[in-house]
Design an enzyme around this catalytic site. Structure first.
Site, mmCIF file in Angstrom:
data_model
loop_
_atom_site.group_PDB
_atom_site.id
_atom_site.type_symbol
_atom_site.label_atom_id
_atom_site.label_comp_id
_atom_site.label_asym_id
_atom_site.label_seq_id
_atom_site.Cartn_x
_atom_site.Cartn_y
_atom_site.Cartn_z
ATOM 1 N N SER A 303 -35.797 10.476 34.783
ATOM 2 C CA SER A 303 -35.198 10.078 36.058
ATOM 3 C C SER A 303 -34.260 8.876 35.919
ATOM 4 O O SER A 303 -33.215 8.976 35.289
ATOM 5 C CB SER A 303 -36.320 9.795 37.059
ATOM 6 N N ASP A 314 -22.069 7.957 28.149
ATOM 7 C CA ASP A 314 -20.784 8.571 28.488
ATOM 8 C C ASP A 314 -19.656 7.551 28.545
ATOM 9 O O ASP A 314 -18.490 7.888 28.317
ATOM 10 C CB ASP A 314 -20.893 9.304 29.829
ATOM 11 N N LYS A 328 -35.360 15.133 34.024
ATOM 12 C CA LYS A 328 -35.503 15.201 35.482
ATOM 13 C C LYS A 328 -34.184 14.769 36.105
ATOM 14 O O LYS A 328 -33.886 13.591 36.174
ATOM 15 C CB LYS A 328 -36.634 14.316 35.983
#
Length: 476
Positions: A303, A314, A328
């Site tokens: 999460s 990224d 998740k």
């Protein structure tokens, strides 16, 4: 709508906002009443069926029934058809649910999920009753106080495990290596979560373990890093450990991402309507956007941990190491209902800055590092008597040997098999301070006991050697 726990959004409906345009709505309704009427008629027929069954049970069931219990049971049954993170929270459970995000609550101190229909421990929270009792990430909870957990929802399981402080709960746990489930007796207690733990790795290097995302996690992390900078003048490199971190408050994940990013996307969410995409961007006021950063994750990082790791990966701000994360990638909205109960409803998926959904996929590390047992590694070490040039009889003396011979004319060079470099890397295989009776420093103890942290530390050291300042990715 405010944002809340476990990648959740929390809030209540603001019906008063609709009063202004009510006449416009009525006008529209007037022109479309035919279509809506058909829709309402269909829904009403479904609800009528539910009401009819309820009425029959109330009137003719063999014993007196609790109507509220039946209603709650009906709602739970309905939500059971959806994903495992969508739940109905009865008033007492909803009250406890709200208190958990404050970092102090009563219970065992474990995060759980349902994997392949089996109640599974994502992670025990450090320093809690479950952690002390020896519960481990990945454990399968097959019984609670002798009752099978087969078919239990997360909320029902949590309800069974909750109780008064000082009371005992028995968990039947199956684990790899067990021939049959083993019972762990755990005494419930007030769980106080310290979400940020640090270790000075010396020479400016710093280790921060984030155990969960609760209120003030970002504030505590900022305070810890600023304190380190104040005492060491700078941060040479930081290891951020998100292993076994089950997540928590989305807003805390975003705030911590902001600490290390001064531009770019942090996370985006998208619900059923693909046109309603929400994007969160980094603010330019990021406090620590330059020093080398290694993030450790594992299969229990879930999460909010994955949001943070995905944002840093990224945006090429950190090197992600360890093992693929939990996966998740859904967002829940929690709505407080009129009787004090709550509805936790999955409303969207979240995406990394590159637009990748990690739902059921997880974050793949840039460098995969297995979490080897230190005991196994110690046994696997091949001890060889390596012979080098300086061990050959009559070899030409090196410069250091010449100096040593001049300083100690009667002493012959005996050579050796372990260089200082090898000693620095092979913490487990050479004589350590601990072996010699000397107490290990927090840094030595951490690197000795955890192979993945040691690898992260080695990468940070290599980062400094391999990258000239103007070429460092963090300075571009």
């Amino acid at each position: 709508m405010n944002k809340n726990t476990n990648g959740l959004k929390y809030g209540s409906r603001k019906y008063w906002l609709l009063i202004g345009p009510i006449f416009l709505v009525l006008w529209i309704v007037g022109f479309s009443v035919g279509g809506i009427g058909s829709w309402a008629k269909e829904r009403y027929a479904d609800l009528q069926l539910f009401a009819k069954v309820l009425n029959l049970v109330q009137q003719y069931y063999v014993e007196e029934v609790d109507t509220q219990k039946l209603i709650y049971g009906g709602i739970k049954g309905m939500l059971r058809e959806l994903d495992p993170h969508t739940n109905f929270l009865e008033p007492d459970i909803f009250k406890e649910f709200e208190s958990e995000t404050s970092g102090e609550f009563g219970g065992l101190g474990i995060e759980i999920t349902v994997q392949d229909g089996i109640l599974t421990v994502i992670s025990p929270i450090e320093d809690t009753p479950a952690y002390v009792a020896g519960v481990k990430a990945g454990d399968k909870i097959v019984e609670i106080n002798g009752e099978s957990t087969k078919g239990m929802t997360l909320v029902e399981a949590a309800q069974h495990m909750r109780g008064k402080n000082g009371s005992k709960v028995n968990l039947g746990i199956f684990r790899d290596g067990f021939e049959r489930p083993k019972v762990f007796s755990i005494v419930r207690a007030t769980v106080k979560i310290k979400s940020v733990k640090t270790t000075d790795l010396e020479d400016g290097y710093f280790y921060v373990k984030l155990t969960s995302f609760i209120e003030n996690s970002a504030k505590e992390m900022r305070k810890a890093i600023e304190s380190h900078i104040k005492s060491k003048k700078a941060v040479a490199g930081l290891i951020l450990d998100l292993r076994r971190n089950p997540g928590g408050l989305l807003e805390q994940a975003i705030e911590i991402s902001n600490m290390f990013l001064d531009k770019g996307t942090i996370v985006s969410t998208m619900g059923r309507n693909k046109k309603e995409k929400e994007v969160v961007y980094a603010k330019k006021s990021g406090a620590f956007p330059t020093f080398p950063l290694v993030v450790l994750i594992d299969e229990y990082s879930a999460s909010a941990s994955e949001i943070l790791a995905g944002a840093l990966q990224d945006n090429k701000r950190a090197l992600i190491m360890g093992q693929r994360s939990f996966g998740k990638g859904s967002v829940q909205s929690v709505v407080k209902l009129g009787d004090g109960s709550g509805l936790k409803l999955t409303v969207a998926r979240y995406y990394t800055p590159k637009g990748v959904s990690i739902q059921a996929e997880g974050i793949t590390p840039d460098v995969i590092v297995e979490n080897f047992s230190t005991e196994i590694l110690a046994k696997a070490k091949v001890n060889r008597d390596i012979r080098r040039e300086k061990d050959m009889k009559g070899h030409l003396l090196g410069e250091k040997e010449k100096i040593s011979k001049l300083a100690n004319p009667g002493r012959e060079s005996k050579g050796g098999t372990n260089s200082e470099t090898e000693n620095a890397i092979n913490y487990w295989w050479t004589e350590s301070k601990e072996d010699s009776g000397e107490k290990l420093s927090p840094k030595d103890l951490l690197l000795k006991e955890d192979f993945q942290i040691l690898q992260g530390y080695n990468y940070l050291r290599a980062w400094k050697v391999m990258n000239r300042p103007e070429e460092s990715p963090t300075n571009k």
